[in-house]
Design a protein around this motif. Structure first.
Motif, PDB file in Angstrom:
ATOM      1  N   PHE A 160       0.856  -1.292   0.063  1.00  0.00           N
ATOM      2  CA  PHE A 160      -0.124  -0.021  -0.166  1.00  0.00           C
ATOM      3  C   PHE A 160       0.831   1.292  -0.011  1.00  0.00           C
ATOM      4  O   PHE A 160       0.117   2.277  -0.266  1.00  0.00           O
ATOM      5  N   GLY A 161       1.973   1.175   0.010  1.00  0.00           N
ATOM      6  CA  GLY A 161       2.918   2.283   0.268  1.00  0.00           C
ATOM      7  C   GLY A 161       3.496   2.637   1.505  1.00  0.00           C
ATOM      8  O   GLY A 161       2.490   2.618   2.560  1.00  0.00           O
ATOM      9  N   LYS A 162       4.637   3.290   1.686  1.00  0.00           N
ATOM     10  CA  LYS A 162       5.015   3.595   3.007  1.00  0.00           C
ATOM     11  C   LYS A 162       4.008   4.429   3.942  1.00  0.00           C
ATOM     12  O   LYS A 162       3.857   4.383   4.995  1.00  0.00           O
ATOM     13  N   GLU A 163       3.530   5.610   3.181  1.00  0.00           N
ATOM     14  CA  GLU A 163       2.627   6.744   3.951  1.00  0.00           C
ATOM     15  C   GLU A 163       1.502   5.896   4.830  1.00  0.00           C
ATOM     16  O   GLU A 163       1.216   5.952   5.721  1.00  0.00           O
ATOM     17  N   ILE A 164       0.791   4.782   3.819  1.00  0.00           N
ATOM     18  CA  ILE A 164      -0.149   4.145   4.350  1.00  0.00           C
ATOM     19  C   ILE A 164       0.384   2.930   5.406  1.00  0.00           C
ATOM     20  O   ILE A 164      -0.370   2.792   6.590  1.00  0.00           O
ATOM     21  N   ALA A 165       1.525   2.429   5.324  1.00  0.00           N
ATOM     22  CA  ALA A 165       2.013   1.592   6.402  1.00  0.00           C
ATOM     23  C   ALA A 165       2.356   2.255   7.664  1.00  0.00           C
ATOM     24  O   ALA A 165       1.820   1.745   8.522  1.00  0.00           O
ATOM     25  N   LEU A 166       2.701   3.480   7.452  1.00  0.00           N
ATOM     26  CA  LEU A 166       2.852   4.431   8.601  1.00  0.00           C
ATOM     27  C   LEU A 166       1.559   4.607   9.409  1.00  0.00           C
ATOM     28  O   LEU A 166       1.513   4.501  10.557  1.00  0.00           O
ATOM     29  N   THR A 167       0.564   5.016   8.699  1.00  0.00           N
ATOM     30  CA  THR A 167      -0.611   5.303   8.980  1.00  0.00           C
ATOM     31  C   THR A 167      -1.171   3.937  10.048  1.00  0.00           C
ATOM     32  O   THR A 167      -1.834   4.195  10.903  1.00  0.00           O
ATOM     33  N   ALA A 168      -1.020   2.988   9.507  1.00  0.00           N
ATOM     34  CA  ALA A 168      -1.605   1.491  10.022  1.00  0.00           C
ATOM     35  C   ALA A 168      -0.944   1.462  11.333  1.00  0.00           C
ATOM     36  O   ALA A 168      -1.505   1.069  12.406  1.00  0.00           O
ATOM     37  N   GLY A 169       0.573   1.760  11.336  1.00  0.00           N
ATOM     38  CA  GLY A 169       1.309   1.549  12.613  1.00  0.00           C
ATOM     39  C   GLY A 169       0.765   2.664  13.676  1.00  0.00           C
ATOM     40  O   GLY A 169       0.715   2.236  14.701  1.00  0.00           O
ATOM     41  N   LEU A 170       0.775   3.715  13.194  1.00  0.00           N
ATOM     42  CA  LEU A 170      -0.005   4.750  13.926  1.00  0.00           C
ATOM     43  C   LEU A 170      -1.454   4.476  14.671  1.00  0.00           C
ATOM     44  O   LEU A 170      -1.655   4.657  15.989  1.00  0.00           O
ATOM     45  N   ASP A 171      -2.250   3.769  13.947  1.00  0.00           N
ATOM     46  CA  ASP A 171      -3.502   3.311  14.350  1.00  0.00           C
ATOM     47  C   ASP A 171      -3.217   2.213  15.385  1.00  0.00           C
ATOM     48  O   ASP A 171      -4.072   2.221  16.333  1.00  0.00           O
ATOM     49  N   ALA A 172      -2.358   1.641  15.377  1.00  0.00           N
ATOM     50  CA  ALA A 172      -2.160   0.368  15.914  1.00  0.00           C
ATOM     51  C   ALA A 172      -1.343   0.768  17.570  1.00  0.00           C
ATOM     52  O   ALA A 172      -1.523  -0.222  18.375  1.00  0.00           O
ATOM     53  N   ALA A 173      -0.638   1.691  17.182  1.00  0.00           N
ATOM     54  CA  ALA A 173       0.313   2.227  18.343  1.00  0.00           C
ATOM     55  C   ALA A 173      -0.412   2.341  19.695  1.00  0.00           C
ATOM     56  O   ALA A 173      -1.509   3.126  19.656  1.00  0.00           O
ATOM     57  N   ALA A 174       0.062   1.885  20.803  1.00  0.00           N
ATOM     58  CA  ALA A 174      -0.564   2.189  22.245  1.00  0.00           C
ATOM     59  C   ALA A 174       0.187   3.091  23.034  1.00  0.00           C
ATOM     60  O   ALA A 174      -0.162   3.545  23.957  1.00  0.00           O
ATOM     61  N   GLY A 175       1.454   3.072  22.531  1.00  0.00           N
ATOM     62  CA  GLY A 175       2.437   3.751  23.386  1.00  0.00           C
ATOM     63  C   GLY A 175       2.064   5.477  23.902  1.00  0.00           C
ATOM     64  O   GLY A 175       1.472   6.027  23.065  1.00  0.00           O
ATOM     65  N   GLU A 176       2.684   5.797  24.789  1.00  0.00           N
ATOM     66  CA  GLU A 176       2.644   7.238  25.349  1.00  0.00           C
ATOM     67  C   GLU A 176       3.295   8.232  24.202  1.00  0.00           C
ATOM     68  O   GLU A 176       3.010   9.302  23.965  1.00  0.00           O
ATOM     69  N   ALA A 177       4.425   7.644  23.812  1.00  0.00           N
ATOM     70  CA  ALA A 177       5.367   8.318  22.723  1.00  0.00           C
ATOM     71  C   ALA A 177       5.255   7.221  21.709  1.00  0.00           C
ATOM     72  O   ALA A 177       5.506   6.182  21.643  1.00  0.00           O
ATOM     73  N   VAL A 178       5.225   7.912  20.463  1.00  0.00           N
ATOM     74  CA  VAL A 178       5.312   7.006  19.236  1.00  0.00           C
ATOM     75  C   VAL A 178       6.592   7.381  18.264  1.00  0.00           C
ATOM     76  O   VAL A 178       6.624   8.753  17.942  1.00  0.00           O
ATOM     77  N   VAL A 179       7.375   6.462  17.603  1.00  0.00           N
ATOM     78  CA  VAL A 179       8.219   6.896  17.098  1.00  0.00           C
ATOM     79  C   VAL A 179       8.446   5.988  15.816  1.00  0.00           C
ATOM     80  O   VAL A 179       8.725   4.838  15.737  1.00  0.00           O
ATOM     81  N   PRO A 180       8.184   6.603  14.424  1.00  0.00           N
ATOM     82  CA  PRO A 180       8.109   5.726  13.380  1.00  0.00           C
ATOM     83  C   PRO A 180       9.607   6.047  12.818  1.00  0.00           C
ATOM     84  O   PRO A 180      10.548   6.916  13.031  1.00  0.00           O
ATOM     85  N   ILE A 181      10.132   4.635  12.251  1.00  0.00           N
ATOM     86  CA  ILE A 181      11.526   4.637  11.990  1.00  0.00           C
ATOM     87  C   ILE A 181      11.604   3.828  10.662  1.00  0.00           C
ATOM     88  O   ILE A 181      10.988   2.581  10.489  1.00  0.00           O
ATOM     89  N   ASP A 182      12.676   4.023   9.728  1.00  0.00           N
ATOM     90  CA  ASP A 182      12.933   3.133   8.645  1.00  0.00           C
ATOM     91  C   ASP A 182      13.320   1.720   9.088  1.00  0.00           C
ATOM     92  O   ASP A 182      14.482   1.801   9.839  1.00  0.00           O
ATOM     93  N   ALA A 183      13.179   0.882   8.177  1.00  0.00           N
ATOM     94  CA  ALA A 183      13.643  -0.484   8.514  1.00  0.00           C
ATOM     95  C   ALA A 183      15.346  -0.554   8.208  1.00  0.00           C
ATOM     96  O   ALA A 183      15.947  -1.516   9.020  1.00  0.00           O
ATOM     97  N   ASP A 184      15.878   0.228   7.560  1.00  0.00           N
ATOM     98  CA  ASP A 184      17.153   0.326   6.769  1.00  0.00           C
ATOM     99  C   ASP A 184      18.091   0.806   7.818  1.00  0.00           C
ATOM    100  O   ASP A 184      19.249   1.082   7.458  1.00  0.00           O
ATOM    101  N   LEU A 185      17.957   1.154   9.132  1.00  0.00           N
ATOM    102  CA  LEU A 185      18.676   1.812  10.020  1.00  0.00           C
ATOM    103  C   LEU A 185      19.200   3.243   9.544  1.00  0.00           C
ATOM    104  O   LEU A 185      20.250   3.839  10.045  1.00  0.00           O
TER     105      LEU A 185
END
Ligand code: UDP
Ligand code: MG
Length: 332
Positions: A87-112
């Motif tokens: 679905f593309g990175k932007e959508i993948a990020l969105t799904a991650g944000l929807d699922a995240a429970a943490g008090e602080a959220v950090v998106p990070i690329d897989a490639d370090l």
């Protein structure tokens, strides 16, 4: 007035709420995953904050899903969302944000390319009271000259056109407070330029400078064509100025046509009918025809996006997940 401190941040009474949610979108990243989990795991152990790592497998066709399942087996703080397709990175990020429970959220690329160690500084700033802490690249040495130039132009254009300033040389690598994540979660548009959405919601923000390393392993998933479309999404998502420019171009052309028309009519009246004129005729026809197509194209860019919104399809489809219950609620 002294700035309030937020030392209590990261001490949620609920056991199920980790302090930190890390979101990793990944598309065919089998080569880099072992290095990623090793380095991220080591860093998080040493950091000592409660955390979860949400891996969004964006329809990978390689061994990514298998590696993720094994990682989840070893450590159930590693959670997995498997998309039904890419679905593309932007959508993948969105799904991650929807699922995240943490008090602080950090998106990070897989490639370090986003060094996890920076998260420590993010957390410090967050506890000082900032809601968004984003990483800004000190320089772009790891990019080619062409990519540096196009990136600079892109930020110039989008910041001139859009109402909200989008900081240059940033990526999605940032820490966001729960409140910011909730605000971004309310924006359900299909045309998702995450950096723009992050900027749009506002909140108190600060930046941290860093040097972006090269990809740890594997290949970039963004070629120039994809980046161009990404740039178009960014501009059309945050500005309607191109539509206005299209209008002005039309008006100017019409004005020029009227002036030239008056000149032609007067000349015909004074000197009589003048048959030769093929060159001027062709130039006018081609120029105006071309301009019309360009203007229609601009309108089409917006119309196409409007159509995608009108269809009201879900943003993504989760095929399976690991570490989340219940599964539903992750597919809106
Ligand atoms: N990515 C993704 N879906 C895609 C393309 C990329 O989830 O369709 C992920 C990719 O796996 C990586 C991140 O987005 O974790 C950044 O991609 P990449 O490193 O290829 O981009 P670059 O750093 O070259 O801009
Ligand atoms: Mg990368």
């Amino acid at each position: 007035m002294s700035t309030p401190t937020f030392l209590s941040r990261g001490t949620a009474p609920d056991q199920n709420v980790p302090t930190l949610s890390i979101i990793v979108p990944m598309f065919n990243e089998e080569e880099v995953l072992p290095v990623l989990f090793e380095r991220l795991g080591q860093f998080l152990d040493q950091l000592g904050e409660s955390h979860e790592i949400i891996c969004v497998n964006d329809g990978s066709t390689d061994a990514t899903a298998r590696i993720l399942a094994a990682a989840h087996e070893r450590d159930d703080r590693i959670k997995v969302l498997n998309f039904s397709r890419n679905f593309g990175k932007e959508i993948a990020l969105t799904a991650g944000l929807d699922a995240a429970a943490g008090e602080a959220v950090v998106p990070i690329d897989a490639d370090l390319q986003d060094p996890p160690e920076l998260i420590e500084t993010f957390l410090e700033k967050w506890r000082e009271g900032f809601d968004v802490v984003y990483a800004v690249r000190r320089h772009r040495d790891s990019d080619t000259a062409m990519k540096r130039w196009t990136a600079r132009k892109f930020y110039q254009v989008i910041n001139r056109l859009s109402g909200v300033p989008i900081p240059a040389n940033t990526g999605d690598f940032r820490l966001m407070d729960r409140r910011v994540v909730q605000a971004v979660g309310q924006l359900r548009e299909h045309n998702r330029f995450m950096k723009g959405l992050f900027a749009w919601v506002g909140f108190r923000h600060t930046e941290v400078a860093y040097d972006r390393p090269e990809r740890a392993a594997g290949q970039t998933k963004f070629n120039y064509w994809r980046l161009w479309n990404f740039a178009l999404d960014g501009i059309t998502g945050f500005s309607t100025v191109p539509l206005r420019i299209a209008g002005y171009v039309g008006m100017l052309t019409a004005l020029a046509a009227i002036i030239y028309g008056v000149f032609l009519i007067s000349r015909t009246l004074v000197y009589g009918v003048d048959v030769p004129g093929y060159a001027s005729l062709m130039v006018a026809v081609l120029l105006i025809g071309g301009l019309q197509l360009v203007v229609l194209g601009v309108i089409g860019e917006y119309l196409g996006r409007l159509y995608a919104e009108a269809q009201k399809r879900p943003l993504y489809i989760v095929e399976s997940s690991l570490g989340f219950e219940p599964l539903d609620g992750h597919s809106s």
